[in-house]
Design a protein around this motif. Structure first.
Motif, PDB file in Angstrom:
ATOM      1  N   UNK A 213      -8.280 -13.768  27.900  1.00 14.60           N
ATOM      2  CA  UNK A 213      -6.824 -13.824  28.016  1.00 14.60           C
ATOM      3  C   UNK A 213      -6.255 -13.737  26.601  1.00 14.60           C
ATOM      4  N   UNK A 214      -5.278 -12.885  26.408  1.00 14.24           N
ATOM      5  CA  UNK A 214      -4.589 -12.747  25.129  1.00 14.24           C
ATOM      6  C   UNK A 214      -3.102 -12.993  25.360  1.00 14.24           C
ATOM      7  N   UNK A 215      -2.463 -13.722  24.456  1.00  6.26           N
ATOM      8  CA  UNK A 215      -1.053 -14.039  24.653  1.00  6.26           C
ATOM      9  C   UNK A 215      -0.289 -14.183  23.358  1.00  6.26           C
ATOM     10  N   UNK A 216       1.012 -14.048  23.470  1.00  4.73           N
ATOM     11  CA  UNK A 216       1.911 -14.238  22.339  1.00  4.73           C
ATOM     12  C   UNK A 216       3.132 -15.006  22.823  1.00  4.73           C
ATOM     13  N   UNK A 217       3.603 -15.940  22.024  1.00  3.65           N
ATOM     14  CA  UNK A 217       4.792 -16.726  22.336  1.00  3.65           C
ATOM     15  C   UNK A 217       5.754 -16.650  21.157  1.00  3.65           C
ATOM     16  N   UNK A 227       7.272 -15.277  26.337  1.00  2.00           N
ATOM     17  CA  UNK A 227       5.819 -15.280  26.339  1.00  2.00           C
ATOM     18  C   UNK A 227       5.307 -14.049  27.082  1.00  2.00           C
ATOM     19  N   UNK A 228       4.231 -13.477  26.563  1.00  2.00           N
ATOM     20  CA  UNK A 228       3.563 -12.359  27.205  1.00  2.00           C
ATOM     21  C   UNK A 228       2.063 -12.577  27.093  1.00  2.00           C
ATOM     22  N   UNK A 229       1.336 -12.270  28.171  1.00  2.00           N
ATOM     23  CA  UNK A 229      -0.115 -12.383  28.114  1.00  2.00           C
ATOM     24  C   UNK A 229      -0.747 -11.308  28.992  1.00  2.00           C
ATOM     25  N   UNK A 231      -4.864 -10.182  30.676  1.00  2.00           N
ATOM     26  CA  UNK A 231      -6.237 -10.630  30.858  1.00  2.00           C
ATOM     27  C   UNK A 231      -7.181  -9.446  31.035  1.00  2.00           C
ATOM     28  N   UNK A 232      -8.456  -9.744  31.235  1.00  2.00           N
ATOM     29  CA  UNK A 232      -9.491  -8.722  31.328  1.00  2.00           C
ATOM     30  C   UNK A 232      -9.350  -7.838  32.564  1.00  2.00           C
ATOM     31  N   UNK A 233      -8.595  -8.273  33.550  1.00  2.00           N
ATOM     32  CA  UNK A 233      -8.379  -7.488  34.760  1.00  2.00           C
ATOM     33  C   UNK A 233      -7.193  -6.542  34.637  1.00  2.00           C
ATOM     34  N   UNK A 234      -6.541  -6.553  33.478  1.00  2.00           N
ATOM     35  CA  UNK A 234      -5.370  -5.717  33.288  1.00  2.00           C
ATOM     36  C   UNK A 234      -4.096  -6.318  33.847  1.00  2.00           C
ATOM     37  N   UNK A 235      -4.108  -7.606  34.132  1.00  2.00           N
ATOM     38  CA  UNK A 235      -2.926  -8.291  34.646  1.00  2.00           C
ATOM     39  C   UNK A 235      -2.014  -8.677  33.490  1.00  2.00           C
ATOM     40  N   UNK A 236      -0.799  -8.181  33.518  1.00  2.00           N
ATOM     41  CA  UNK A 236       0.184  -8.443  32.468  1.00  2.00           C
ATOM     42  C   UNK A 236       1.233  -9.420  32.998  1.00  2.00           C
ATOM     43  N   UNK A 237       1.473 -10.490  32.262  1.00  2.00           N
ATOM     44  CA  UNK A 237       2.446 -11.509  32.657  1.00  2.00           C
ATOM     45  C   UNK A 237       3.459 -11.704  31.550  1.00  2.00           C
ATOM     46  N   UNK A 238       4.694 -11.967  31.948  1.00  2.00           N
ATOM     47  CA  UNK A 238       5.772 -12.198  30.983  1.00  2.00           C
ATOM     48  C   UNK A 238       6.639 -13.356  31.470  1.00  2.00           C
ATOM     49  N   UNK A 239       7.232 -14.066  30.509  1.00  2.00           N
ATOM     50  CA  UNK A 239       8.057 -15.237  30.832  1.00  2.00           C
ATOM     51  C   UNK A 239       9.251 -15.307  29.896  1.00  2.00           C
ATOM     52  N   UNK A 240      10.381 -15.681  30.465  1.00  2.00           N
ATOM     53  CA  UNK A 240      11.584 -15.982  29.687  1.00  2.00           C
ATOM     54  C   UNK A 240      12.073 -17.357  30.118  1.00  2.00           C
ATOM     55  N   UNK A 241      12.250 -18.260  29.144  1.00  2.00           N
ATOM     56  CA  UNK A 241      12.688 -19.619  29.452  1.00  2.00           C
ATOM     57  C   UNK A 241      13.851 -19.988  28.547  1.00  2.00           C
ATOM     58  N   UNK A 242      14.900 -20.492  29.150  1.00  2.00           N
ATOM     59  CA  UNK A 242      16.097 -20.866  28.399  1.00  2.00           C
ATOM     60  C   UNK A 242      16.565 -22.241  28.835  1.00  2.00           C
ATOM     61  N   UNK A 243      16.780 -23.106  27.875  1.00  2.00           N
ATOM     62  CA  UNK A 243      17.339 -24.428  28.161  1.00  2.00           C
ATOM     63  C   UNK A 243      18.808 -24.423  27.740  1.00  2.00           C
TER      64      UNK A 243
END
Length: 275
Positions: A213-217, A227-229, A231-243
C-alpha cells in the motif's frame, strides 16, 4: 513514556487507513454527539451500507480514574468497556465484553512507565486465550514482542516481534508476525510540515506473493485533509476531510479499481459528524 507495541508504525497506519482523522469511509455515515449536564458523552451513529441501515448509541462516562463506555446496537448487542486507571502506579485495568455473548469477556491490564509498556489480555472463559506484549526503547529506537497462549490447546498460538526507528523526518517499522512467518515493512516520511508519504509492504518470509500500500496525505491551508493511496491490486482510494469552524466534520471518500474501470463501479461514501 514508553509506547505500546501496537503503536510501532502507527504513523504509517494513520496515513494509509486513518486514525482519529482521515478514515476512509465508503458507506454513508451520520454521527451526532452531545454531552449531558452530568458529563456523560452521547454519540449516535447511523450507517447505511448495502441498502441496510444500522444505528448505534455510544455512551462514555469518566469520573476521576474510572471510565465506562457502552455501545448499544440495533443487533441487540451491547459492547461494554469498564476501566480503572492508576489502580497502582502505572497500572490500568479494564474489562470488556459484548453482551449477551458469554465468551466475549476480556480482562485487560496495562502497565507503563518511562522504560517499558506491558499489555496483558486474558479471555474470561474456562479455557482462556492469554496474550502478552512488551515494548521498550532507547533514544530514537523502539522494539517489542508479543505472544499468545491458548490454554485450550496448551500451546503458544502466535508470536511476533517489532522494531521501529525515528530518524529526523522519517519513521521506519518492521514487524515479524504470524509466528515470524510474515514480514511487514512500514515507512513514513514528512516531505514538509503539511505533506507526508507512507508505504507498507508485506510478504511471507519463506517467499510468496508481495502486497503493498502506498499513500500520501496533505493538509491544506484551510485545514482540509487530502489523502490518496493505491495498493498492489490497482485499487485507488482518495479522501477529502474538512472540519468546519462550528465543529462539524465532513468526510468524502471514493475508491476505484483502476484495472477494471469499465466493469466495476467506483465506491463513493461520506461521513458527517455533527458536534
Amino acid at each position: 513514556m514508553a509506547v505500546a507495541i501496537s503503536d510501532i508504525g502507527k504513523e504509517v497506519r494513520s496515513i494509509l487507513y486513518g486514525a482519529k482523522d482521515g478514515v476512509f469511509q465508503y458507506d454513508q455515515k451520520l454521527s451526532y454527539s452531545t454531552r449531558t449536564a452530568d458529563g456523560v458523552q452521547l454519540v449516535l451513529n447511523a450507517i447505511r451500507k448495502d441498502e441496510k441501515a444500522d444505528l448505534s448509541l455510544r455512551t462514555v462516562y469518566n469520573y476521576g480514574n474510572y471510565g465506562l463506555n457502552a455501545t448499544f446496537t440495533t443487533s441487540d448487542k451491547v459492547h461494554v468497556l469498564a476501566s480503572v486507571d492508576k489502580i497502582a502506579p502505572g497500572v490500568k485495568v479494564s474489562l470488556s465484553a459484548t453482551l449477551p455473548d458469554k465468551e466475549s469477556g476480556k480482562l485487560l491490564v496495562d502497565y507503563i512507565n518511562q522504560h517499558v509498556h506491558l499489555k496483558t489480555s486474558v479471555g474470561m472463559t474456562t479455557q482462556p486465550k492469554v496474550t502478552l506484549s512488551a515494548a521498550s526503547g532507547y533514544k530514537n529506537m523502539v522494539f517489542g514482542g508479543e505472544v499468545a497462549y491458548s490454554t485450550e490447546k496448551s500451546a503458544v498460538s502466535n508470536y511476533g516481534l517489532a522494531l521501529g526507528l525515528h530518524a529526523g523526518d522519517s519513521q521506519l517499522a518492521v514487524h515479524l508476525q504470524d509466528k515470524l512467518e510474515t514480514l511487514k515493512f512500514m515507512a513514513a516520511h514528512n516531505v514538509s510540515k503539511d505533506k507526508m508519504l507512507a508505504a507498507e509492504i508485506t510478504r511471507p518470509v519463506a517467499g510468496g506473493d508481495v502486497t503493498f500500500h502506498l499513500g500520501i496525505a496533505r493538509r491544506m491551508e484551510n485545514g482540509a485533509l487530502l489523502k490518496t493511496k493505491v495498493d498492489h491490486k490497482g485499487t485507488l482510494s482518495a479522501l477529502y476531510e474538512q472540519r468546519l469552524a462550528t465543529g462539524e466534520r465532513f468526510v468524502l471518500s471514493t475508491q476505484l479499481d483502476t484495472l477494471n474501470i469499465g466493469g466495476k463501479a467506483p465506491k463513493v461514501g461520506f461521513a458527517l459528524d455533527l458536534a
